[in-house]
Design an enzyme around this catalytic site. Structure first.
Site, short mmCIF file in Angstrom:
data_model
loop_
_atom_site.label_atom_id
_atom_site.label_comp_id
_atom_site.label_asym_id
_atom_site.label_seq_id
_atom_site.Cartn_x
_atom_site.Cartn_y
_atom_site.Cartn_z
N GLU A 42 1.02 -1.20 0.00
CA GLU A 42 -0.15 -0.08 -0.05
C GLU A 42 0.87 1.07 -0.22
O GLU A 42 0.64 2.25 -0.58
CB GLU A 42 -0.91 -0.01 1.08
CG GLU A 42 -2.27 -1.08 1.13
CD GLU A 42 -2.98 -0.72 -0.28
OE1 GLU A 42 -2.92 0.34 -0.60
OE2 GLU A 42 -3.86 -1.73 -0.40
N TYR A 125 -6.34 6.80 3.95
CA TYR A 125 -6.56 5.86 2.97
C TYR A 125 -5.47 4.54 3.49
O TYR A 125 -6.49 3.37 3.38
CB TYR A 125 -6.13 6.01 1.45
CG TYR A 125 -5.86 4.94 0.94
CD1 TYR A 125 -6.97 4.25 0.42
CD2 TYR A 125 -4.56 4.43 0.49
CE1 TYR A 125 -6.76 3.27 -0.46
CE2 TYR A 125 -4.35 3.27 -0.08
CZ TYR A 125 -5.69 2.69 -0.53
OH TYR A 125 -5.56 1.51 -1.21
N ASP A 143 -9.29 6.02 -1.99
CA ASP A 143 -8.29 6.64 -2.93
C ASP A 143 -8.94 7.14 -4.04
O ASP A 143 -10.03 7.42 -4.39
CB ASP A 143 -7.18 5.47 -3.20
CG ASP A 143 -7.97 4.27 -4.11
OD1 ASP A 143 -9.20 4.31 -4.03
OD2 ASP A 143 -7.18 3.51 -4.77
#
Length: 375
Positions: A42, A125, A143
């Site tokens: 991520e 996020y 996102d």
DNA sequence: CACTCGTGGGT
DNA sequence: TACCCAAGAGT
């Protein structure tokens, strides 16, 4: 704006997850739900496309297979592993967070979006992505994909460039996320956003959720999401200094306060730094070189004669700046000690071992071309 | 909130 | 070409 009934929400989840089960991408970080794997992927994926991340992720996991390995890594190895991926503070923050996990958390992961945000580099996020994928927390991961997908499906008019819009989407999406498979739901939205529901060339007619797409139904797909434009990058002229001696090439490591912190480049001097602001004459190449040579003599006690390198300038565009680098060359006959100069002689064979940004690679290529032309 | 921070790919 | 865009966060 559209409003979905509970029955529509159930049908949407079923449709989306059925498509994801069939067509979802097989990505290296989807082989398990290990929070370390989810976290590293991520962070790498922030503002970066999947195709770019894949090889970096694989090399990174081979080099730093665990949180502990990352926490104990040498900074040079870390920066080298991140070279070319951009947004280099992500790498530094990743290691800072790994050390947080080892020392403050004793290897025990925080498991909620709220507490994951206490890790440096993990924002709203990323916290929701990790919490939903690794720990099954029922939260939407909002996102750019989620903005684009749901702005279109639901005709949400809020400007996604505004920070406060995140909360608007969060409140709309919270009751839509699948409570049994929140991680798969969020990843399915990302796959949708990078396939049928891309920004410029979407294919809404064949999207698995076309029946839920109000923007497609009303023929205004490209009007969503609403996003205000950002200013164009400002031109910043530099001199790039190609200085050689029998000891090697002159390189400097950029400070922690600068952009590209920790990475190595040839000395880069903003042209604006060379002449005083109150100077009335237009700066010329000759005047700049004279000023540069005088400064090196005065500040570093180095007697250097610079000559311009032919050919075009080297350019590098960043989000807010466009660097335009004019190259100057100088050759020192002896291996002069750099007593006062904050840089190092680096043997040509060792330059490849240093972490360098893209603009440095471009300068090295240009210089290699020039030297080859002389031969 | 507005600004900063990289790079590659697409049109 | 000169934009815009891509799984954002820190200050």
């Amino acid at each position: 704006m559209e409003k979905w009934s509970p029955a529509t929400i159930r049908e949407f989840r079923r449709t989306l997850l059925a498509w994801y089960d069939q067509e979802g991408r097989d990505l290296p970080w989807r082989h398990d739900h290990d929070p370390y794997h989810v976290w590293v992927s991520e962070i790498m994926l922030q503002q970066t496309q999947v195709q770019t991340v894949i090889p970096y992720y694989q090399c990174f996991m081979a080099a730093f297979p665990t949180v502990t390995a990352l926490a104990n890594a040498a900074e040079a190895d870390l920066l080298k592993a991140w070279q070319g991926l951009g947004y280099y503070s992500r790498a530094r923050n990743l290691q800072r967070a790994a050390r947080q996990l080892v020392t403050d958390y004793h290897g025990q992961w925080p498991t909620t979006a709220a507490t994951l945000q206490d890790l440096v580099g993990v924002g709203p996020y990323t916290a929701c992505a990790i919490a939903s994928i690794a720990f099954n927390e029922v939260v939407p991961a909002i996102d750019g994909n989620a903005f684009r997908v749901f702005a279109r499906l639901l005709l949400i008019d809020a400007d996604v460039a505004q920070p406060k819009t995140r909360q608007v989407f969060f409140d709309i999406l919270q009751p839509i996320v699948d409570s049994q498979r929140p991680g798969d739901f969020n990843q399915a939205v990302m796959d949708l956003g990078s396939s049928y529901m891309t920004a410029k060339t979407p294919d809404p007619a064949h999207s698995p959720v076309r029946a839920f797409d109000a923007s497609y139904r009303t023929d205004q797909v490209l009007a969503y999401p609403v996003k205000t434009k950002k200013p164009r990058p400002k031109l910043v002229p530099y001199y790039g200094l190609l200085v050689t001696s029998p000891a090697g090439d002159l390189l400097v490591q950029r400070s922690a306060q600068q952009m590209l912190a920790g990475y190595w480049t040839y000395p880069l001097i903003p042209k604006a730094d060379l002449l005083p602001a109150e100077a009335t004459t237009t700066p010329t190449l000759a005047a700049d070189i004279a000023a540069l040579e005088a400064r090196w003599q005065r500040d570093y006690q180095l007697s250097v004669r610079f000559t311009p390198l032919g050919g075009r300038t080297v350019s590098q565009t960043y989000t807010h700046q466009r660097w335009q680098v004019s190259l100057l060359q100088a050759k020192l006959p002896t291996a002069t000690p750099l007593t006062y100069f904050p840089g190092q002689w680096v043997a040509t064979t060792q330059v490849a071992d240093l972490p360098v940004p893209k603009v440095q690679e471009k300068m090295m290529r240009r210089w290699a071309q020039a030297r080859a032309a002389v031969q």
